[in-house]
Write a protein that holds these residues in place. Structure first.
Motif, PDB file in Angstrom:
ATOM      1  N   ILE A 152       0.761  -1.077  -0.020  1.00  0.00           N
ATOM      2  CA  ILE A 152      -0.032  -0.203  -0.084  1.00  0.00           C
ATOM      3  C   ILE A 152       0.722   1.294   0.135  1.00  0.00           C
ATOM      4  CG2 ILE A 152      -0.270  -0.113   2.584  1.00  0.00           C
ATOM      5  CD1 ILE A 152      -3.187   0.838   2.184  1.00  0.00           C
ATOM      6  N   GLY A 153       0.413   2.260  -0.414  1.00  0.00           N
ATOM      7  CA  GLY A 153       0.890   3.499  -0.420  1.00  0.00           C
ATOM      8  C   GLY A 153      -0.131   4.755  -1.030  1.00  0.00           C
ATOM      9  N   SER A 154       0.453   5.998  -0.894  1.00  0.00           N
ATOM     10  CA  SER A 154      -0.639   6.949  -1.227  1.00  0.00           C
ATOM     11  C   SER A 154       0.355   8.226  -1.982  1.00  0.00           C
ATOM     12  CB  SER A 154      -1.547   7.593  -0.077  1.00  0.00           C
ATOM     13  OG  SER A 154      -2.346   8.231  -0.676  1.00  0.00           O
ATOM     14  N   ALA A 155      -0.423   8.969  -2.419  1.00  0.00           N
ATOM     15  CA  ALA A 155      -0.148  10.466  -2.744  1.00  0.00           C
ATOM     16  C   ALA A 155      -0.596  11.262  -1.473  1.00  0.00           C
ATOM     17  CB  ALA A 155      -0.422  10.943  -4.062  1.00  0.00           C
ATOM     18  N   GLY A 156      -0.369  12.673  -1.516  1.00  0.00           N
ATOM     19  CA  GLY A 156      -0.985  13.547  -0.795  1.00  0.00           C
ATOM     20  C   GLY A 156       0.021  14.368   0.454  1.00  0.00           C
ATOM     21  N   GLY A 157       1.140  14.489  -0.002  1.00  0.00           N
ATOM     22  CA  GLY A 157       2.017  15.220   1.038  1.00  0.00           C
ATOM     23  C   GLY A 157       1.785  14.673   2.363  1.00  0.00           C
ATOM     24  N   ASN A 158       1.740  15.738   3.380  1.00  0.00           N
ATOM     25  CA  ASN A 158       1.761  15.231   4.679  1.00  0.00           C
ATOM     26  C   ASN A 158       0.612  14.244   5.228  1.00  0.00           C
ATOM     27  OD1 ASN A 158      -0.386  17.110   5.810  1.00  0.00           O
ATOM     28  ND2 ASN A 158       1.306  18.485   5.255  1.00  0.00           N
ATOM     29  N   ALA A 159      -0.480  14.413   4.186  1.00  0.00           N
ATOM     30  CA  ALA A 159      -1.695  13.650   4.421  1.00  0.00           C
ATOM     31  C   ALA A 159      -1.644  12.091   4.112  1.00  0.00           C
ATOM     32  CB  ALA A 159      -3.037  14.365   3.757  1.00  0.00           C
ATOM     33  N   ILE A 160      -0.284  11.685   3.603  1.00  0.00           N
ATOM     34  CA  ILE A 160      -0.293  10.495   3.032  1.00  0.00           C
ATOM     35  C   ILE A 160      -0.403   9.399   4.202  1.00  0.00           C
ATOM     36  CG2 ILE A 160       1.544   8.715   2.551  1.00  0.00           C
ATOM     37  CD1 ILE A 160       2.849  11.066   0.628  1.00  0.00           C
ATOM     38  N   LEU A 161       0.166   9.856   5.394  1.00  0.00           N
ATOM     39  CA  LEU A 161       0.033   8.979   6.473  1.00  0.00           C
ATOM     40  C   LEU A 161      -1.283   8.399   7.048  1.00  0.00           C
ATOM     41  CD1 LEU A 161       2.993  10.686   8.388  1.00  0.00           C
ATOM     42  CD2 LEU A 161       3.091   8.645   7.539  1.00  0.00           C
ATOM     43  N   PRO A 162      -2.320   9.522   7.045  1.00  0.00           N
ATOM     44  CA  PRO A 162      -3.675   9.370   7.494  1.00  0.00           C
ATOM     45  C   PRO A 162      -4.377   8.587   6.382  1.00  0.00           C
ATOM     46  CG  PRO A 162      -3.436  11.614   7.354  1.00  0.00           C
ATOM     47  CD  PRO A 162      -2.049  11.122   7.467  1.00  0.00           C
ATOM     48  N   TYR A 163      -4.165   8.875   5.062  1.00  0.00           N
ATOM     49  CA  TYR A 163      -4.770   8.430   3.868  1.00  0.00           C
ATOM     50  C   TYR A 163      -4.361   6.746   4.048  1.00  0.00           C
ATOM     51  CZ  TYR A 163      -5.306  12.843   1.371  1.00  0.00           C
ATOM     52  OH  TYR A 163      -5.728  14.118   1.109  1.00  0.00           O
ATOM     53  N   VAL A 164      -3.085   6.378   4.169  1.00  0.00           N
ATOM     54  CA  VAL A 164      -2.674   4.988   4.261  1.00  0.00           C
ATOM     55  C   VAL A 164      -3.361   4.358   5.508  1.00  0.00           C
ATOM     56  CG1 VAL A 164      -0.814   3.486   4.506  1.00  0.00           C
ATOM     57  CG2 VAL A 164      -0.760   5.337   2.836  1.00  0.00           C
ATOM     58  N   GLY A 165      -3.296   4.987   6.731  1.00  0.00           N
ATOM     59  CA  GLY A 165      -3.719   4.620   7.764  1.00  0.00           C
ATOM     60  C   GLY A 165      -5.308   4.171   7.654  1.00  0.00           C
ATOM     61  N   LYS A 166      -6.038   5.138   7.240  1.00  0.00           N
ATOM     62  CA  LYS A 166      -7.553   4.835   7.014  1.00  0.00           C
ATOM     63  C   LYS A 166      -7.664   3.646   6.232  1.00  0.00           C
ATOM     64  CE  LYS A 166      -9.287   5.894   3.586  1.00  0.00           C
ATOM     65  NZ  LYS A 166     -10.046   6.383   2.354  1.00  0.00           N
ATOM     66  N   SER A 167      -6.908   3.408   5.082  1.00  0.00           N
ATOM     67  CA  SER A 167      -7.285   2.422   4.421  1.00  0.00           C
ATOM     68  C   SER A 167      -6.714   0.905   4.893  1.00  0.00           C
ATOM     69  CB  SER A 167      -6.393   2.719   2.897  1.00  0.00           C
ATOM     70  OG  SER A 167      -6.574   4.000   2.137  1.00  0.00           O
ATOM     71  N   LEU A 168      -5.649   0.990   5.677  1.00  0.00           N
ATOM     72  CA  LEU A 168      -5.502  -0.226   6.640  1.00  0.00           C
ATOM     73  C   LEU A 168      -6.214  -0.675   7.378  1.00  0.00           C
ATOM     74  CD1 LEU A 168      -1.476   0.158   6.837  1.00  0.00           C
ATOM     75  CD2 LEU A 168      -2.779  -1.653   5.474  1.00  0.00           C
TER      76      LEU A 168
END
Length: 570
Positions: free
Chosen positions: A467-483
């Motif tokens: 898993i991974g994401s785009a989004g600047g500093n928001a990458i961390l919550p984007y990936v966290g939510k998805s997991l």
């Protein structure tokens, strides 16, 4: 119908009891090996799969995907940018990290983003400047990984992108949307010249766009290898472009020739029955692991996406994590990052106690081994892209790649945009008390990154997901939510990625307000947390999870992704 199905699945998940740290879905290795590519653009996914069909490795396909993304998704990543690759070597049973992060030129100084008035430069001014560009790293990193793990010749990996650049491609709705925006990069002479139609005005969705300069460069890159970028005529043009006013930079030919990617040990830790592996600093992988392990200390796994308390716990854990990530993470060649301390169980226990019944005001903690650090003033706008490749031998690439903000600096060389990655440094390098920021600018330093391409292994050490994401500093919550949604709440991956995003960092708490289930936004407000519209609409999460021996892949519906899965015949 799609929304109704999503709500129904979410409701069932919310009602199902679960232990505090739920076990993952069964992850038995696929009975028949499946090749897969997940990318943010169909042309890029097809280019990667075409390489796999020819017997290429996951790294071979990654080279082809990046070459195509530079053309068809130039607002997000490119040859002129940098990347992190997390790589599973199936035969060795080892996860490695390839760091292709850009570096500051030898002439960079801590005050390079401070104006004559002694104040930090306005971000919109700095982002299009020559001094915003770091020495690009993606090409050198891919070349290193290819030397170690490639099967097909380097020269054979650029044909689809070169042909598409020469013959033209249809501007996608997403690229067209950005071209209709007010980004300062689009005012640059290079961007105007590239995107302007013969009759005037910029191209839009459905228009045909060719890039013969990029096609010519790819021809040289295929023949010469990375020297085509780091030496010779292209290198000279990069130096010339970055040294042009306004706010000219200091990059030299020596800076380009001296660039070296770094092979690092992956940072791995247990989570939800998996072994989660991410890049170490200067990536924010330690922040990603910290977020997940803080949430293990809550009851979020027993809740679901319709439960306000689940989102409250997620937001508060995010704020605690960001307070520490922002304070301590930087380039480990320049600053001591307390990685072990941030993941110390006793420290995490103490930090998790900050997640109460009402919104608090979490500040940074003092993990074991932490040095004194100043406050962070890093902006890090949303940009970037993520893709995943799995080959017939079971090797997997999880790669996040970027030119930083939209279209980088807006300055182009040989048909590709130059990154503005140095604006990922803290603009204020030193606190009034003299404590240096971990992410302050320094010559030869890599700026901190939120890119956290992840690979999951099961209890037997086999591939279980990526898993991974785009989004600047928001990458961390984007990936966290998805997991959380896919592993703990057991939603199918496509549904998990479609759930609304919530980004909580410091006093900023924002997201896709209109997409949450009824009662969630009000429930957050009752807990002292006002959710405002903002970050969330441009996430770019791509993920795969092994479920019952098959690949469950998903692409972020906010982009134009594609999931391709084919049996390898092996």
């Amino acid at each position: 119908m799609r929304i109704a199905a999503l709500i129904a699945a979410a409701t069932l998940s919310a009602c199902a009891p679960a232990p505090r740290a739920a076990s993952p879905a069964q992850t038995a290795a696929p009975a028949a090996r499946e090749m897969f590519v997940v990318a943010a653009n169909p042309l890029a996914a097809e280019a990667g799969m075409a390489v796999l069909r020819k017997g290429g490795s996951a790294v071979d396909a990654a080279v082809a995907v990046q070459a195509m993304l530079s053309l068809v998704e130039p607002q997000s990543s490119g040859i002129g940018g940098g990347a992190f690759m997390t790589y599973l070597d199936a035969a060795a049973g080892k996860v490695r990290v390839y760091d292709g992060r850009e570096v500051a030129p030898a002439g960079a100084t801590p005050s390079m983003f401070i104006g004559n008035d002694g104040r930090p430069l306005p971000f919109g001014q700095a982002v299009v400047s020559g001094r915003a560009t770091g020495v690009p790293g993606a090409v050198a990193m891919l070349a290193l990984a290819h030397r170690q793990h490639g099967r097909l010749p380097w020269a054979a990996l650029f044909g689809d992108a070169e042909r598409t650049a020469r013959e033209g491609f249809t501007v996608s709705p997403r690229l067209g949307r950005f071209l209709g925006g007010s980004f300062p990069q689009l005012q640059s002479p290079d961007a105007r010249a590239y995107f302007t139609k013969p009759g005037g005005g910029l191209v839009g969705p459905g228009d045909r766009l060719t890039n013969p300069l990029y096609a010519d460069f790819l021809t040289r890159l295929a023949a010469q290898g990375p020297d085509a970028l780091y030496k010779g005529q292209t290198a000279a043009r990069i130096v010339q472009k970055t040294r042009a006013a306004p706010l000219e930079g200091t990059m030299t030919l020596a800076d380009l020739a001296a660039y070296r990617p770094v092979e690092r040990e992956a940072l791995c830790d247990a989570w939800a029955g998996y072994r989660a592996c991410v890049p170490p600093p200067p990536s924010s992988g330690v922040g990603m692991l910290m977020l997940l392990k803080l949430l293990e200390r809550t009851d979020i796994a027993a809740r679901g996406p319709t439960d306000p308390q689940a989102w409250f716990a997620f937001a508060e854990a995010s704020r605690v994590m960001f307070a520490d990530r922002d304070r301590y993470v930087g380039d480990p060649a320049f600053v001591r990052v307390p990685v072990k301390g941030l993941l110390d169980p006793a420290y995490l226990d103490a930090r998790a106690k900050l997640i109460g019944e009402r919104a608090g005001n979490p500040t940074f903690g003092s993990p074991p081994g932490a040095p004194a650090r100043g406050a962070d003033a890093t902006k890090e706008p949303a940009g970037t892209t993520h893709f995943i490749v799995g080959d017939a031998a079971g090797n997997v690439v999880s790669m996040t790649t970027t030119v930083e903000s939209i279209f980088g600096t807006g300055r182009m060389v040989d048909g590709f945009f130059l990154n503005n990655q140095l604006t990922d440094f803290s603009f204020s390098p030193i606190e009034p008390d003299g404590a240096p920021a971990a992410n302050a600018v320094a010559a030869g330093k890599r700026p901190r990154s939120s890119m956290t391409p992840m690979i999951l292994l099961d209890a037997q050490g086999r591939f279980a997901g990526a898993i991974g994401s785009a989004g600047g500093n928001a990458i961390l919550p984007y990936v966290g939510k998805s997991l959380i949604a896919s592993v703990w709440w057991k939603l199918p991956m496509q549904q998990a990625l479609a759930l609304p995003n919530l980004v909580a960092r410091g006093q900023s708490i924002s997201g896709e307000v209109g997409k949450f289930a009824p009662g969630v936004v009000g429930g957050l407000a009752a807990r002292g947390m006002t959710l405002k519209p903002g970050q969330g609409e441009d996430s770019g999460v791509h993920a795969v999870l092994v479920r019952d021996g098959r690949i469950d892949g998903g692409y972020d519906p906010r982009r134009e992704g594609r999931v391709l899965i084919e049996a390898s015949g092996k």
